[in-house]
Design a protein around this motif. Structure first.
Motif, PDB file in Angstrom:
ATOM      1  N   GLY A 198       0.805  -1.212   0.000  1.00 59.49           N
ATOM      2  CA  GLY A 198       0.000   0.000   0.000  1.00 59.49           C
ATOM      3  C   GLY A 198       0.838   1.261   0.000  1.00 59.49           C
ATOM      4  N   GLU A 199       2.127   1.134   0.316  1.00 61.98           N
ATOM      5  CA  GLU A 199       3.013   2.298   0.384  1.00 61.98           C
ATOM      6  C   GLU A 199       3.785   2.530  -0.909  1.00 61.98           C
ATOM      7  OE1 GLU A 199       5.535   1.367   3.640  1.00 61.98           O
ATOM      8  OE2 GLU A 199       3.942   1.459   5.147  1.00 61.98           O
ATOM      9  N   ARG A 200       3.712   1.588  -1.846  1.00 64.13           N
ATOM     10  CA  ARG A 200       4.482   1.731  -3.086  1.00 64.13           C
ATOM     11  C   ARG A 200       3.753   1.021  -4.217  1.00 64.13           C
ATOM     12  NH1 ARG A 200      10.136  -0.565  -1.846  1.00 64.13           N
ATOM     13  NH2 ARG A 200       9.868   0.770  -0.025  1.00 64.13           N
ATOM     14  N   VAL A 219       5.742  -7.577  -7.472  1.00 61.19           N
ATOM     15  CA  VAL A 219       4.455  -7.739  -6.786  1.00 61.19           C
ATOM     16  C   VAL A 219       3.835  -6.364  -6.620  1.00 61.19           C
ATOM     17  CG1 VAL A 219       3.292  -8.680  -4.754  1.00 61.19           C
ATOM     18  CG2 VAL A 219       5.504  -9.641  -5.489  1.00 61.19           C
ATOM     19  N   ARG A 220       2.519  -6.264  -6.791  1.00 61.58           N
ATOM     20  CA  ARG A 220       1.797  -5.021  -6.585  1.00 61.58           C
ATOM     21  C   ARG A 220       0.403  -5.350  -6.061  1.00 61.58           C
ATOM     22  NH1 ARG A 220       2.474  -1.988 -11.004  1.00 61.58           N
ATOM     23  NH2 ARG A 220       3.818  -3.476 -12.107  1.00 61.58           N
ATOM     24  N   LEU A 221      -0.226  -4.356  -5.419  1.00 58.36           N
ATOM     25  CA  LEU A 221      -1.627  -4.488  -5.058  1.00 58.36           C
ATOM     26  C   LEU A 221      -2.463  -4.450  -6.318  1.00 58.36           C
ATOM     27  CD1 LEU A 221      -2.368  -2.302  -1.893  1.00 58.36           C
ATOM     28  CD2 LEU A 221      -2.232  -4.779  -2.042  1.00 58.36           C
ATOM     29  N   ARG A 222      -3.509  -5.245  -6.333  1.00 56.46           N
ATOM     30  CA  ARG A 222      -4.441  -5.194  -7.450  1.00 56.46           C
ATOM     31  C   ARG A 222      -5.390  -4.018  -7.237  1.00 56.46           C
ATOM     32  NH1 ARG A 222      -7.109 -10.702  -9.081  1.00 56.46           N
ATOM     33  NH2 ARG A 222      -4.993 -10.958  -9.881  1.00 56.46           N
ATOM     34  N   GLY A 223      -5.517  -3.163  -8.199  1.00 54.68           N
ATOM     35  CA  GLY A 223      -6.349  -1.973  -8.087  1.00 54.68           C
ATOM     36  C   GLY A 223      -7.820  -2.291  -8.201  1.00 54.68           C
TER      37      GLY A 223
END
Length: 332
Positions: free
Chosen positions: A275-277, A328-332
């Motif tokens: 959530g921070e990047r 890796v990333r958060l899914r929007g």
């Protein structure tokens, strides 16, 4: 909502307890050999006790189904002293289903992690349920357990609780606290069907709001794992089998696994960090969430990919492999 001082008794997916109400038939002597013939006296004693003094949780001061749903979802296996500030902050941020439905899901999940509420897919389901209320029900909640059960992530227990506390339209709630009370007070056998039949027979018709609050308060305040019968002024002492015999055993309940060091804890750390990047590499993520992370070790890439697979299945993260690099990333 579970009103014990400890964590809520419902496991993820609400599999931790049998569901309230809906059972057919009266609770008879074979189900509750110590149940008095004068059920009205038993009912009146409990409701009077509850109405004189009970814990003032903020969700007990509202009949808004959205606010009650948020409290119910948050309370699943989370201590109530942590739920109160999280519930207040959540409603400050998203005061209506319209506000929540319009929010970025990543922000909702990040809030969940920041408040250590566990099982981040609950945040996703709550966000999707708000969208259903807005899109499928014109912003108005269904008022009965069957209708509420159609909302994303709302199982039979939560549906019944919201129907009870928001609309006074539910069945008898049967959670771990209620089972313990019925088992001790009326010698009900340790059987889910028996608990449901007796709970349904005891609840006054059309009084699910006050009754379910009262019986869970009894289990949380007077009839906990260590009973406080006299100190709490238990209203059922004159009828209670356990009080008369001194046998305060209770049904076996699976212990909630420790949060510290659990996969839940590390999944929460992943979501907070993401959530921070925008994006982070696999090994950087591993080192950031665990001091003993070692790519080829016990808590290495294979372990981390297992956590990410769980989060991906819940629709919370995206994992992309490109050559030797994994991001890796958060899914929007």
């Amino acid at each position: 909502m579970t009103d014990s001082d400890g964590a809520g008794d419902r496991a993820e997916g609400e599999s931790g307890g049998s569901e309230g109400g809906g059972a057919s038939g009266e609770g008879g002597p074979e189900d509750a050999p110590e149940l008095p013939a004068d059920r009205d006296a038993v009912r009146d004693a409990l409701v009077d006790w509850y109405e004189v003094d009970h814990r003032a949780f903020p969700w007990r001061r509202t009949e808004d189904p959205y606010e009650i749903l948020v409290s119910e979802v948050m309370s699943q296996q989370t201590q109530l002293d942590r739920v109160v500030p999280a519930w207040e902050d959540f409603l400050d941020e998203w005061p209506t289903t319209a506000d929540l439905a319009a929010a970025d899901r990543a922000d909702v999940v990040a809030f969940w992690s920041d408040h250590s509420l566990g099982y981040n897919n609950r945040a996703k389901y709550l966000h999707e349920a708000a969208g259903q209320v807005e899109d499928d029900h014109d912003g108005t909640f269904p008022e009965d357990p069957d209708g509420l059960s159609e909302l994303m992530g709302v199982g039979p227990y939560t549906a019944n609780a919201v129907a009870s506390f928001a609309f006074n339209n539910g069945d008898a709630v049967v959670d771990t606290n209620v089972k313990r009370v019925l088992y001790r007070a009326f010698d009900v056998s340790d059987d889910d069907d028996a608990f449901e039949r007796v709970a349904s027979a005891l609840m006054p018709a059309g009084e699910s709001r006050v009754w379910n609050n009262a019986v869970m308060e009894l289990g949380g305040v007077a009839c906990g794992k260590s009973p406080s019968c006299d100190e709490a002024g238990c209203p059922w002492r004159e009828w209670c089998h356990a009080y008369q015999t001194g046998d305060f055993t209770a049904p076996d309940v699976p212990e909630q696994p420790s949060f510290e060091g659990s996969r839940r804890q590390f999944r929460g750390r992943i979501v907070r960090l993401l959530g921070e990047r925008d994006v982070i590499s696999l090994d950087t993520l591993g080192h950031r969430i665990r001091v003993d992370y070692s790519p080829d070790g016990e808590h290495g890439r294979e372990w981390l990919r297992g956590l990410l697979s769980d989060l991906a299945d819940d629709g919370l993260v995206e994992v992309e492999d490109s050559g030797d690099e994994t991001s890796v990333r958060l899914r929007g």
